[in-house]
Design a protein around this motif. Structure first.
Motif, PDB file in Angstrom:
ATOM      1  N   ILE A   1      -7.940  -7.263  -5.407  1.00  0.00           N
ATOM      2  CA  ILE A   1      -6.452  -7.220  -4.784  1.00  0.00           C
ATOM      3  C   ILE A   1      -5.920  -6.711  -4.631  1.00  0.00           C
ATOM      4  CG2 ILE A   1      -5.897  -8.250  -7.245  1.00  0.00           C
ATOM      5  CD1 ILE A   1      -5.527 -11.150  -5.049  1.00  0.00           C
ATOM      6  N   HIS A   2      -5.903  -5.709  -5.255  1.00  0.00           N
ATOM      7  CA  HIS A   2      -4.688  -4.046  -5.686  1.00  0.00           C
ATOM      8  C   HIS A   2      -5.634  -3.545  -5.072  1.00  0.00           C
ATOM      9  CE1 HIS A   2      -2.567  -6.709  -9.309  1.00  0.00           C
ATOM     10  NE2 HIS A   2      -2.407  -6.415  -8.081  1.00  0.00           N
ATOM     11  N   GLY A   3      -5.177  -2.995  -3.792  1.00  0.00           N
ATOM     12  CA  GLY A   3      -5.585  -1.918  -2.854  1.00  0.00           C
ATOM     13  C   GLY A   3      -6.164  -0.908  -3.090  1.00  0.00           C
ATOM     14  N   ASN A   4      -5.330  -0.563  -4.705  1.00  0.00           N
ATOM     15  CA  ASN A   4      -5.321   1.154  -4.904  1.00  0.00           C
ATOM     16  C   ASN A   4      -6.299   1.316  -5.986  1.00  0.00           C
ATOM     17  OD1 ASN A   4      -3.071   0.171  -7.095  1.00  0.00           O
ATOM     18  ND2 ASN A   4      -1.794   1.534  -6.113  1.00  0.00           N
ATOM     19  N   GLU A   5      -7.302  -0.134  -6.159  1.00  0.00           N
ATOM     20  CA  GLU A   5      -7.580   0.045  -7.320  1.00  0.00           C
ATOM     21  C   GLU A   5      -9.621  -0.699  -7.172  1.00  0.00           C
ATOM     22  OE1 GLU A   5      -6.452  -3.510  -9.839  1.00  0.00           O
ATOM     23  OE2 GLU A   5      -4.599  -2.626 -10.318  1.00  0.00           O
ATOM     24  N   PRO A   6      -9.633   0.286  -5.878  1.00  0.00           N
ATOM     25  CA  PRO A   6     -10.824   0.020  -5.515  1.00  0.00           C
ATOM     26  C   PRO A   6     -12.328   0.321  -5.529  1.00  0.00           C
ATOM     27  CG  PRO A   6     -10.602   2.325  -5.240  1.00  0.00           C
ATOM     28  CD  PRO A   6      -9.384   1.779  -6.132  1.00  0.00           C
TER      29      PRO A   6
ATOM     30  N   GLY B   1      -1.030   1.559  -1.946  1.00  0.00           N
ATOM     31  CA  GLY B   1      -1.997   0.535  -1.409  1.00  0.00           C
ATOM     32  C   GLY B   1      -2.012  -0.256  -2.192  1.00  0.00           C
ATOM     33  N   ARG B   2      -1.390  -0.373  -3.536  1.00  0.00           N
ATOM     34  CA  ARG B   2      -1.825  -1.761  -3.916  1.00  0.00           C
ATOM     35  C   ARG B   2      -1.191  -3.097  -3.849  1.00  0.00           C
ATOM     36  NH1 ARG B   2      -1.015  -2.946  -9.219  1.00  0.00           N
ATOM     37  NH2 ARG B   2      -0.501  -5.357 -10.640  1.00  0.00           N
ATOM     38  N   PHE B   3      -0.268  -3.374  -3.062  1.00  0.00           N
ATOM     39  CA  PHE B   3      -0.106  -4.466  -1.876  1.00  0.00           C
ATOM     40  C   PHE B   3      -0.362  -4.786  -1.113  1.00  0.00           C
ATOM     41  CE2 PHE B   3       3.433  -2.074  -4.677  1.00  0.00           C
ATOM     42  CZ  PHE B   3       3.370  -2.816  -5.512  1.00  0.00           C
TER      43      PHE B   3
ATOM     44  N   HIS C   1     -12.059  -8.159  -9.978  1.00  0.00           N
ATOM     45  CA  HIS C   1     -12.256  -7.457 -10.325  1.00  0.00           C
ATOM     46  C   HIS C   1     -11.273  -5.707  -9.825  1.00  0.00           C
ATOM     47  CE1 HIS C   1     -17.213  -7.464 -11.026  1.00  0.00           C
ATOM     48  NE2 HIS C   1     -17.113  -7.965 -10.293  1.00  0.00           N
ATOM     49  N   HIS C   2     -10.710  -5.778 -10.566  1.00  0.00           N
ATOM     50  CA  HIS C   2      -9.197  -4.598 -11.092  1.00  0.00           C
ATOM     51  C   HIS C   2      -9.379  -2.776 -11.312  1.00  0.00           C
ATOM     52  CE1 HIS C   2      -6.166  -7.679 -10.156  1.00  0.00           C
ATOM     53  NE2 HIS C   2      -7.234  -8.711 -10.700  1.00  0.00           N
ATOM     54  N   GLU C   3      -9.215  -2.738 -12.137  1.00  0.00           N
ATOM     55  CA  GLU C   3      -8.931  -1.270 -12.025  1.00  0.00           C
ATOM     56  C   GLU C   3      -7.408  -1.136 -13.373  1.00  0.00           C
ATOM     57  OE1 GLU C   3      -8.873   2.525  -9.431  1.00  0.00           O
ATOM     58  OE2 GLU C   3     -11.345   1.160  -9.073  1.00  0.00           O
ATOM     59  N   GLN C   4      -7.416  -0.552 -13.947  1.00  0.00           N
ATOM     60  CA  GLN C   4      -6.430  -0.080 -15.607  1.00  0.00           C
ATOM     61  C   GLN C   4      -6.433   0.914 -15.219  1.00  0.00           C
ATOM     62  OE1 GLN C   4      -7.499  -1.418 -19.590  1.00  0.00           O
ATOM     63  NE2 GLN C   4      -9.832  -0.653 -18.770  1.00  0.00           N
TER      64      GLN C   4
ATOM     65  N   PHE D   1     -11.955  -8.553 -15.079  1.00  0.00           N
ATOM     66  CA  PHE D   1     -12.653  -7.014 -14.553  1.00  0.00           C
ATOM     67  C   PHE D   1     -11.466  -5.629 -15.088  1.00  0.00           C
ATOM     68  CE2 PHE D   1     -16.685  -9.376 -13.554  1.00  0.00           C
ATOM     69  CZ  PHE D   1     -16.772  -9.402 -15.292  1.00  0.00           C
ATOM     70  N   GLU D   2     -11.301  -4.997 -16.238  1.00  0.00           N
ATOM     71  CA  GLU D   2     -10.218  -4.026 -15.446  1.00  0.00           C
ATOM     72  C   GLU D   2     -11.386  -2.254 -15.568  1.00  0.00           C
ATOM     73  OE1 GLU D   2      -7.514  -3.745 -14.099  1.00  0.00           O
ATOM     74  OE2 GLU D   2      -6.987  -5.636 -14.568  1.00  0.00           O
ATOM     75  N   GLN D   3     -11.268  -1.871 -15.035  1.00  0.00           N
ATOM     76  CA  GLN D   3     -11.999  -0.606 -14.901  1.00  0.00           C
ATOM     77  C   GLN D   3     -10.343   0.600 -15.166  1.00  0.00           C
ATOM     78  OE1 GLN D   3     -15.156   1.028 -14.776  1.00  0.00           O
ATOM     79  NE2 GLN D   3     -14.101   2.642 -14.883  1.00  0.00           N
TER      80      GLN D   3
HETATM   81 ZN   LIG Z   1      -5.226  -5.018 -10.909  1.00  0.00          ZN
END
Ligand SMILES: [Zn+2]
Length: 856
Positions: free
Chosen positions: A134-139, A211-213, A250-253, A327-329
């Motif tokens: 959902i955050h585009g820069n967490e690809p 790209g997050r938004f 599914h996200h990234e941190q 999930f945060e990768q």
């Molecule tokens: Zn995120």
């Protein structure tokens, strides 16, 4: 991994390709149907070799749905602002596909307590929504969806057959297509043949806004509840079409972190979420742990993240009888990056996301009946809960603002909340609600808990640390009159027909006048109508004095801010004026009044100089590096989407070199403006410009000597005489954060900045530490706080002292121009419609405010 670390010590350049074939990702000892296209066949590169663009992602999803129609059905949920398709793949066994609609209908009965008792859960598949990036820069999520789909389409054998038989998978490859496309373009264009792992390199440092938004620079992972954006609206309609049991997000941190999966911090779970939800989340967590252990991946759980605000993808399901999983990768951001854990390669991040999608499905299959029972029990439990709840219904509506009332109604319907027309007049909480313009939401209905989440105020918390905002009471945010009805006030006779669709008002039918028209300023979209008239060359005036006048023979009181459109002063004839008036009335669903005589029954006659010409706003907002993209996006969205007013997005460097005289209004939202030429801005204000500054920009303008606002000092959380345990540092400091709470501001309804408000108070949203002293000019603080203004949300003692008796809005003069300082965020997440009028008043009426004041 060890071999890679050795290579890193030599230089930042990684001498191996990032390309991995599918064997790197896929589980061993499974055979795959050779007729199913592999990702590379369609996207032209291996998964993880380049960042998949949204276009190619969709190409693959279409190709695989075509190749495996017995397992996969592709649906288009809708389109983003930039017209990218939001696709959803429905994946299940061929047998289930043959009776998919029957399965869906049966599944929906779980959330209907009047019918769910007769369901045989043993025979029902579980419904699992797998959602990505959902955050585009967490690809890594969206890139992993290529693997998940390939696996689910091509794997052969009993294991996959069992899975597909027991699970209906709704796979959403990209929650934020516009953001993913923007980000993938950025990283791909900076990738070298030899991968550079130096975090300073351009590949890892996107240009503003990043790209997050989504298109309007909003965080879509805060929009599940307000559903302001098309992406959320399209997704929500499919969410409720299926009401899944599990939804993954599914996200990234940060790059130095490992992998996180929920449950999060136990004390930061929303109290409306049942304990059983967290229990099941933990049970599912055992599957994630086992799958990650198997591939040697490190992870953590029960720390950092929370389940409090229902506008997030991992929390919204929790108030809908389902389980949301975050999930945060750790992010490689680009293709490979140096981190404290060695080199983090993009394919590795993708692999973890893929593995946890598989562990989710495996867990869902194993815990199927438990999840199905949980959903049924959630909705059954609600019946007893609603019966014993003190609030029996919520009533709301504003007969002078149909636009806002309709926007609120539309939001409720998106969440499948039953709303009824109000059948008779009722007085409650100081308001009078009328049938025809007010609505009632009975508390006893399946969405009981979500209704509480939308209407309730919160003032007590188990924990003082928050990941996001602490309160979002929706009617306060919308600035809508509303009341809670208790058992003594509520009876079923108040319930009229069920409300199903927002209708156009019949009042907009309007007759021609040869004298004048009045546009009531109370309506949400009155500024859009005014601007449209101005664009058409119609001369408009604003009432700076209230008056009473005959409308169709009936005396009517008209408030400050009413817009007057005299007919004969226009350069067009009365027929042409009528055509314009009719057009804006219909387009914006606003009832304008026809006036045949300028003689007022009381107050100013229509020819009075108290009716002042309204200048058309020509607006620029500073947008670029340093500026808070969320706040900038909120104002852009308000102007562009709601008000149809063009807004120049002015880069600070462009601002510094261009002629500013074509703008009469400049807006600075929160941010850092050190790159801006402040002397140039000051000179523009002195020359007659109307400057609007918000949040941190208020402090900047004060320091720069552009406004004469005094910022209050905040007491520290701990003084130097206290000794505190080091382990409590985060907690003590975190409690001082202003994550976002709701305050009641007092409003001076005679001030041009308060035109259109009907009550002498308005709810403001504050997520900053900008507290202003009231102005020394007693006429220049139109909105201010009294001693105890907190309405809902978390507030520390120190911040409570700071907000006490502070100013919310101050107008200061400079030369022949003005600075309007707004300490809070009047446009918060585009659902804070209570602030919209203030913002529009600053735009249209800033010019007419008199700031001269002499103490002599
Ligand atoms: Zn995120």
């Amino acid at each position: 991994m060890r071999k890679l670390l050795g290579a890193v010590c030599l230089s930042f350049v990684l001498f191996i390709s990032s390309a991995q074939d599918l064997d790197y990702y896929l589980p061993d000892s499974i055979t795959y149907n050779p007729s199913i296209p592999k990702p590379k066949d369609i996207i032209h590169h291996e998964v993880g070799e380049w960042h998949v663009t949204h276009d190619r992602l969709v190409n693959y999803m279409k190709a695989i749905a075509t190749a495996a129609p017995e397992r996969i059905k592709l649906e288009t949920m809708g389109f983003t602002y930039e017209q990218r398709p939001q696709v959803l793949l429905i994946i299940t066994s061929p047998k289930n596909h043959q009776r998919l609609e029957e399965i869906r209908q049966q599944h929906l009965l779980l959330s209907d307590p009047s019918k769910s008792g007769s369901l045989n859960i043993e025979n029902m598949p579980i419904v699992t929504w797998i959602g990505h990036s959902i955050h585009g820069n967490e690809p890594s999520g969206s890139n992993a969806s290529l693997l998940s789909v390939y696996y689910l389409a091509a794997a052969q054998g009993k294991k996959i057959d069992d899975l597909l038989e027991n699970v209906v998978i709704l796979l959403d490859p990209s929650f934020n297509p516009d953001g993913l496309q923007r980000f993938s373009t950025w990283v791909n264009q900076h990738k070298g043949k030899n991968l550079v792992t130096d975090a300073n390199s351009r590949e890892f440092n996107e240009v503003w806004p990043g790209g997050r938004f989504n298109h309007y620079w909003f965080d879509l992972n805060r929009d599940w509840l307000p559903a302001v954006h098309v992406e959320s609206q399209n997704r929500l309609s499919w969410f409720h079409k299926w009401k899944p049991n599990v939804l993954t997000d599914h996200h990234e941190q940060g790059s130095n972190a490992t992998f996180f999966f929920q449950p999060g911090v136990p004390s930061r779970v929303n109290p409306l979420t049942p304990a059983k939800n967290q229990e099941l989340t933990a049970k599912l967590g055992k599957y994630h742990a086992a799958f990650l252990d198997r591939i040697g991946s490190m992870y953590f759980t029960k720390e950092n993240y929370d389940d409090f605000y229902y506008g997030k993808g991992s929390t919204y399901p929790d108030v809908n009888g389902a389980i949301g999983i975050l999930f945060e990768q750790g992010s490689s951001r680009g293709h490979a990056q140096q981190t404290t854990n060695g080199i983090l390669r993009f394919p590795f991040t993708i692999k973890n996301q893929f593995i946890t999608a598989l562990s989710t499905l495996e867990g869902a299959k194993a815990l199927r009946t438990e999840f199905l029972n949980f959903q049924r029990d959630f909705y059954k439990g609600v019946v007893a809960e609603a019966a014993s709840a003190p609030v029996k219904a919520y009533v709301f509506g504003d007969d002078n603002d149909l636009g806002k009332t309709n926007t609120f109604l539309t939001m409720l319907l998106r969440h499948q909340i039953d709303v009824h027309n109000l059948k008779s007049i009722i007085k409650a909480d100081g308001y009078e609600f009328k049938n025809g313009t007010a609505y009632i939401v009975p508390a006893a209905q399946p969405q009981h808990r979500l209704i509480k989440a939308i209407f309730e105020k919160t003032l007590s918390y188990k924990d003082s640390l928050f990941y996001d905002i602490t309160s979002w009471t929706m009617p306060l945010a919308f600035g809508l009159p509303y009341a809670e009805l208790n058992a003594a006030q509520f009876n079923a006779n108040l319930l009229g027909d069920k409300f199903t669709d927002v209708q156009k008002s019949t009042q907009t039918a309007i007759a021609k006048s040869d004298y004048a028209y009045l546009l009531p300023w109370t309506e949400l979209l009155a500024p859009a109508a005014l601007y449209e008239l101005q664009t058409a060359g119609v001369i408009t005036k604003v009432a700076t004095n209230p008056f009473e006048i005959n409308i169709n023979g009936v005396p009517k009181k008209m408030a400050y801010g009413t817009i007057l459109i005299p007919v004969k002063i226009q350069s067009m004839n009365s027929n042409e004026v009528f055509e314009k008036i009719k057009m804006v009335a219909e387009k914006h669903n606003i009832a304008l009044h026809v006036i045949t005589s300028g003689s007022a029954l009381s107050g100013s006659d229509l020819g009075s100089s108290r009716f002042v010409n309204v200048e058309m706003p020509k607006v620029a907002m500073i947008a670029g590096a340093g500026v808070n993209p969320l706040d900038a996006g909120e104002f852009w969205h308000l102007m562009d989407q709601r008000m149809n007013i063009p807004l120049t997005l002015l880069e600070p460097s462009v601002f510094n070199r261009v002629d500013l005289n074509k703008y009469n209004t400049i807006v600075l939202v929160s941010g850092n403006y050190n790159e801006l030429n402040k002397d140039k801005l000051k000179a523009w204000v002195q020359g007659g410009g109307n400057l609007i500054v918000m949040e941190e920009a208020v402090s900047w303008a004060a320091t720069a000597g552009i406004s004469n606002v005094t910022i209050k000092k905040i007491r520290s959380a701990a003084d130097s005489t206290q000794m505190l345990a080091y382990a409590n540092k985060d907690e003590v400091q975190g409690a001082q954060a202003m994550r976002g709470a709701i305050f009641r501001a007092e409003a001076d309804l005679t001030h041009p900045l308060a035109y259109g408000y009907q009550y002498p108070f308005v709810s403001m949203f504050k997520a900053n530490k900008v507290f202003m002293e009231k102005s020394k000019n007693p006429f220049a603080t139109p909105f201010y706080y009294k001693g105890d203004p907190l309405q809902s949300g978390w507030l520390s003692k120190q911040n409570k002292d700071a907000v006490k008796n502070s100013a919310a809005v101050i107008v200061s003069g400079l030369g022949s121009g003005k600075v309007i300082s707004i300490a809070d965020n009047p446009n918060f997440r585009a659902f804070w419609l209570g602030g919209t009028k203030l913002m529009m008043n600053a735009l249209f009426f800033g010019k007419i405010i008199d700031t001269n004041f002499s103490t002599e």
